[in-house]
Design a protein around this motif. Structure first.
Motif, PDB file in Angstrom:
ATOM      1  N   ALA A  30       0.827  -1.208   0.000  1.00 16.93           N
ATOM      2  CA  ALA A  30       0.000   0.000   0.000  1.00 16.93           C
ATOM      3  C   ALA A  30       0.860   1.257   0.000  1.00 16.93           C
ATOM      4  O   ALA A  30       0.609   2.205  -0.745  1.00 16.93           O
ATOM      5  N   ILE A  31       1.895   1.276   0.843  1.00 25.11           N
ATOM      6  CA  ILE A  31       2.785   2.439   0.916  1.00 25.11           C
ATOM      7  C   ILE A  31       3.541   2.618  -0.391  1.00 25.11           C
ATOM      8  O   ILE A  31       3.670   3.732  -0.913  1.00 25.11           O
ATOM      9  N   LEU A  32       4.045   1.507  -0.945  1.00 29.19           N
ATOM     10  CA  LEU A  32       4.788   1.569  -2.204  1.00 29.19           C
ATOM     11  C   LEU A  32       3.903   2.066  -3.331  1.00 29.19           C
ATOM     12  O   LEU A  32       4.291   2.938  -4.116  1.00 29.19           O
TER      13      LEU A  32
ATOM     14  N   GLU B 113      -8.168   3.214  -0.887  1.00 27.78           N
ATOM     15  CA  GLU B 113      -7.396   4.448  -0.825  1.00 27.78           C
ATOM     16  C   GLU B 113      -8.398   5.572  -0.600  1.00 27.78           C
ATOM     17  O   GLU B 113      -9.104   5.973  -1.527  1.00 27.78           O
ATOM     18  N   PRO B 114      -8.500   6.056   0.616  1.00 28.68           N
ATOM     19  CA  PRO B 114      -9.502   7.080   0.922  1.00 28.68           C
ATOM     20  C   PRO B 114      -9.291   8.385   0.158  1.00 28.68           C
ATOM     21  O   PRO B 114      -8.174   8.729  -0.220  1.00 28.68           O
TER      22      PRO B 114
ATOM     23  N   VAL C  66      -5.780  11.620  -2.604  1.00 27.37           N
ATOM     24  CA  VAL C  66      -6.157  10.206  -2.623  1.00 27.37           C
ATOM     25  C   VAL C  66      -4.904   9.414  -2.291  1.00 27.37           C
ATOM     26  O   VAL C  66      -3.933   9.418  -3.043  1.00 27.37           O
ATOM     27  N   SER C  67      -4.916   8.749  -1.143  1.00 29.76           N
ATOM     28  CA  SER C  67      -3.721   8.031  -0.705  1.00 29.76           C
ATOM     29  C   SER C  67      -4.082   7.035   0.385  1.00 29.76           C
ATOM     30  O   SER C  67      -5.092   7.194   1.083  1.00 29.76           O
ATOM     31  N   ALA C  68      -3.251   6.019   0.524  1.00 30.01           N
ATOM     32  CA  ALA C  68      -3.448   5.033   1.580  1.00 30.01           C
ATOM     33  C   ALA C  68      -3.191   5.684   2.941  1.00 30.01           C
ATOM     34  O   ALA C  68      -2.351   6.580   3.049  1.00 30.01           O
ATOM     35  N   PRO C  69      -3.900   5.264   3.990  1.00 27.15           N
ATOM     36  CA  PRO C  69      -3.707   5.855   5.320  1.00 27.15           C
ATOM     37  C   PRO C  69      -2.277   5.738   5.826  1.00 27.15           C
ATOM     38  O   PRO C  69      -1.824   6.561   6.623  1.00 27.15           O
TER      39      PRO C  69
END
Length: 206
Positions: free
Chosen positions: A20-22, A71-72, A152-155
């Motif tokens: 998710a971070i990558l 991805e909120p 728009v990005s992962a927490p």
């Protein structure tokens, strides 16, 4: 010699967090345009793409195999810019007349924010928009040059923590989340748990 015991579930969760971070980092730096998948000469046959960024009318042959993770859509706002609303932002229509970063052109943030603002009834002349990358938007936020920012990005992405740690900045709670989810099939209502960024410092508090 001690025998090491591995927890398969913990390993799987850690792996998904790293992915998710990558993915979030790569998406910010190099957003994969859906047109590469539609171009038979591009050499691209498979890609991890954010949901909702491809217009099915323009890319009728694209097929979604599976969803990996949420991805909120984060909308950060300057509390002082919404004093007339009690310092709270709950509806996108409140952005009228405000200075808003809608994401850099070609990014998933830009594609999604454009759709959300359009369905809300806001036109380009109704607000002052800037097409900025997350880092650029954060810098302007800190200088007081923006009232709201779409992201728009992962927490787990570091940029999310940076926004949370910026004084005077709050996270919008979508009061019409159910309506957006009903209108756009690729959107799902997600509740951000209190303290998910930092339990020690109780971030976020809302």
């Amino acid at each position: 010699m001690r025998k090491l015991i591995y927890n398969p579930l913990a390993i799987a969760v850690a792996f998904l967090a790293v992915v998710a971070i990558l993915f979030a980092t790569l998406w910010i730096l190099i957003p994969p345009p859906p047109r590469l998948l539609s171009d038979p000469h591009s050499g691209v046959d498979f890609a991890i793409v954010q949901g909702g960024v491809a217009d099915i009318a323009k890319h009728p042959h694209l097929v979604s195999l599976a969803g990996l993770f949420y991805e909120p859509v984060w909308v950060w706002y300057r509390e002082s810019a919404f004093k007339s609303d009690g310092g709270k932002l709950g509806l996108l229509s409140q952005l009228k007349g405000k200075r808003v970063s809608v994401g850099n052109e070609g990014s998933g943030t830009f594609a999604l924010s454009s759709e959300l603002l359009k369905v809300t009834g806001l036109k380009s002349g109704d607000l002052i928009t800037e097409q900025l990358k997350p880092i650029e938007a954060l810098e302007k936020f800190r200088k007081g040059e923006l009232d709201a920012v779409f992201l728009v990005s992962a927490p787990e992405a570091p940029i999310v923590r940076d926004f949370y740690q910026t004084p005077g900045i709050r996270l919008m709670s979508f009061e019409q989340a159910d309506a957006y989810g009903n209108l756009f099939p690729y959107l799902s209502k997600v509740t951000i748990p209190r303290g998910i960024v930092s339990i020690e410092h109780d971030v976020p508090k809302q």
